[in-house]
Write an enzyme that holds these catalytic residues in place. Structure first.
Site, PDB file in Angstrom:
ATOM      1  N   GLU A 266       0.829  -1.225   0.000  1.00  0.00           N
ATOM      2  CA  GLU A 266       0.000   0.000   0.000  1.00  0.00           C
ATOM      3  C   GLU A 266       0.858   1.267   0.000  1.00  0.00           C
ATOM      4  OE1 GLU A 266      -3.049  -0.238   3.053  1.00  0.00           O
ATOM      5  OE2 GLU A 266      -4.159  -1.714   1.879  1.00  0.00           O
TER       6      GLU A 266
ATOM      7  N   GLU B 100      -5.423  -8.257  -0.850  1.00  0.00           N
ATOM      8  CA  GLU B 100      -6.144  -8.012   0.410  1.00  0.00           C
ATOM      9  C   GLU B 100      -7.592  -7.713   0.061  1.00  0.00           C
ATOM     10  OE1 GLU B 100      -4.602  -5.319   3.386  1.00  0.00           O
ATOM     11  OE2 GLU B 100      -2.534  -5.797   2.839  1.00  0.00           O
TER      12      GLU B 100
HETATM   13  O1  AHR Z   1      -5.248  -6.156   6.646  1.00  0.00           O
HETATM   14  C1  AHR Z   1      -5.168  -5.057   7.496  1.00  0.00           C
HETATM   15  C2  AHR Z   1      -4.452  -3.864   6.872  1.00  0.00           C
HETATM   16  O2  AHR Z   1      -5.230  -3.349   5.820  1.00  0.00           O
HETATM   17  C3  AHR Z   1      -3.129  -4.148   6.212  1.00  0.00           C
HETATM   18  O3  AHR Z   1      -2.080  -4.118   7.136  1.00  0.00           O
HETATM   19  C4  AHR Z   1      -2.992  -3.040   5.230  1.00  0.00           C
HETATM   20  O4  AHR Z   1      -2.232  -3.404   4.106  1.00  0.00           O
HETATM   21  C5  AHR Z   1      -4.414  -2.669   4.888  1.00  0.00           C
HETATM   22  O5  AHR Z   1      -4.635  -1.301   4.989  1.00  0.00           O
END
Ligand code: AHR
Length: 504
Positions: free
Chosen positions: A172, A291
């Site tokens: 990210e 994610e």
């Molecule tokens: O999964 C939780 C968090 O969400 C992770 O650390 C991050 O990459 C995202 O913002």
């Protein structure tokens, strides 16, 4: 209410990469400590790995797991997490404001992956660190030439390389919250130079460059264009993230979120094509959706808590108690990945244990499955093969996401090896069953195998340690088949797997 689904053996989208059923484990809350690693727990083996949790993960058949973060990775010093445990330093984890003991690290995760029957996907720190440390980590994990970093791994008791194939170049990096946040140009350059360094060591590594943290970021989708402009020919995947919430308690809008997801994937697909053409590149880049999940039940409260607390170790954090409608949302997300099987090659439900997770544990106690476990499990089990196109006709509704959203969301998977077809259906209707006519064209001697259904009397029902079986799949009457036509009834607010066998 009536609906119809038409599919055809010849209308193939693409082979489904099994890795769309991947997941993610971060050093965050109790995902690692008390989640997968708990020395002294009655089920733990000599390495401290909880075998009750391992059994469930093996059964889930998770093909790949991303580790160790997440936001955590952007200030992670990997050297702290290897070697004799008693020499490993405690560190402040700046992402989640906790103490990290480093008692579980990158070598333990290698052992754990082998026992979980899964592949290791490593995310590297391109936030607070750079190429030199990233390259040392790669050599520590994968080198066997007799040079220093590989030899250090051997001294630490691992004579064989870990041979990690998939590497995420940061996490990210578009997010201002990220340690070492960068502009798209700065990040794209760094990712490209890191990728080139990695490929000098091993040109077959699979490299994943960071796309957007979500499709609402101000920099999206220019971020993807700029990052790929800098790195296209060095990487294999661009990663996307997205989390959903139902704060407004508006079930029908929530369950229409997959339209936005389809749009997100379609936009990034176009950006990839544009950059490929611009560069006259020969290689293809795919999407790694590494994610995704609903995330909202304790999110706001926990973010307030962590701002105020005094660096605890492995606190309860983001342990969402998922309900039935969250499970239906998960079903629609997986349907979207299947429908986009030609471009989405890896996806990781975030996360796997305790933190925004399908599996929950008690310290010293039980493990249980959240509602969202089941669509994930059923898709991982029956969603392998080739994605087929489906023409869906369904009653519609208007909602905040869009007008004329379909009550029925579907994907179809053909497993030629087993001569089976799985039709995944979510009926979003809050008070009516859908009677669906399913046409399975160009299949002979079709028979209905099973109708597996996840539903419940209340959309807000959850599973708990005390009552783990309130929302679990049930077997309904197998689908009736007449030649190539099948009729099924999909209960209101339900996730369904309709399984068929054919002869040729
Ligand atoms: O999964 C939780 C968090 O969400 C992770 O650390 C991050 O990459 C995202 O913002």
């Amino acid at each position: 209410m009536k609906a119809s689904i038409t599919t055809n053996a010849k209308f193939q989208i693409a082979p489904i990469d099994d890795r769309i059923y991947g997941s993610f484990l971060e050093h965050l809350g109790r995902a690692i400590y008390e989640g997968i690693y708990e020395p002294g727990h009655p089920s733990s083996n000599e390495q401290g790995f909880r075998t009750d949790v391992l059994d469930i993960i093996r059964d889930l058949q998770v093909p790949v797991i991303r580790y160790p973060g997440g936001n955590y990775v952007s200030a992670f010093k990997w050297e702290d997490s290897v070697g004799p445990r008693e020499l490993r330093p405690k560190r402040l984890d700046l992402a989640w404001r906790t103490i990290e003991t480093n008692q579980f690290g990158i070598a333990e995760f290698h052992d754990w992956c082998q026992q979980a029957n899964t592949a290791y996907m490593m995310a590297i720190n391109l936030g607070s660190r750079g190429i030199e440390d990233a390259r040392n980590l790669l050599e520590y994990c994968n080198d066997n030439s007799g040079a220093a970093w590989g030899d250090l791994r051997k001294q630490h008791g691992y004579p064989e390389p870990f041979n990690i194939r998939m590497w995420c170049l940061g996490n990210e990096m578009d997010g201002p919250w990220q340690v070492g946040h960068k502009t798209a140009y700065e990040y794209g350059r760094l990712a490209n130079e890191t990728a080139k360094t990695y490929l000098k060591f091993d040109e077959d590594l699979e490299l994943i460059v960071c796309g957007s943290s979500n499709d609402k970021m101000a920099t999206y989708p220019e971020w993807e264009a700029e990052v790929l402009d800098q790195s296209y020919e060095s990487v294999d995947y661009i990663s996307l993230h997205k989390y959903w919430n139902n704060y407004p308690k508006d079930t029908l809008s929530y369950l229409a979120s997959h339209y936005e997801l389809d749009e997100y994937i379609s936009t990034v697909r176009s950006v990839i094509r544009y950059i490929k053409a611009k560069k006259r590149a020969k290689n293809d880049v795919y999407i790694c959706f590494d994610e995704w999940n609903p995330w909202y039940h304790t999110n706001k409260r926990d973010h307030e808590l962590l701002k105020a607390w005094n660096w605890p170790e492995a606190p309860h954090l983001f342990e969402d108690p998922y309900n039935l409608e969250d499970a239906l949302l998960v079903g629609t997300v997986i349907n979207s990945f299947i429908r986009n099987a030609d471009i989405v090659k890896i996806a990781c439900m975030a996360q796997l244990v305790n933190v925004i997770a399908p599996i929950s544990t008690e310290k010293g106690g039980a493990v249980w499955k959240q509602t969202i476990f089941y669509p994930y499990y059923l898709a991982s089990k029956y969603g392998r093969g080739t994605a087929l196109q489906a023409q869906v006709a369904s009653p519609t509704y208007d909602c905040t996401i869009r007008d004329q959203a379909s009550y029925l969301d579907t994907s179809v998977v053909l497993n030629e090896e087993l001569q089976e077809i799985s039709v995944f259906c979510v009926n979003k209707h809050p008070d009516q069953a859908l009677h669906a006519e399913i046409s399975l064209e160009n299949f002979s001697e079709l028979s209905g195998l099973e109708h597996i259904c996840l539903t419940g009397p209340d959309r807000y029902l959850t599973n708990t340690a005390q009552q783990p079986d309130r929302v679990v799949p049930q077997l309904l009457e197998p689908p009736k088949v007449n030649q190539t036509q099948s009729t099924v009834s999909l209960p209101l607010l339900s996730f369904n797997v309709l399984r068929y066998r054919y002869q040729g």
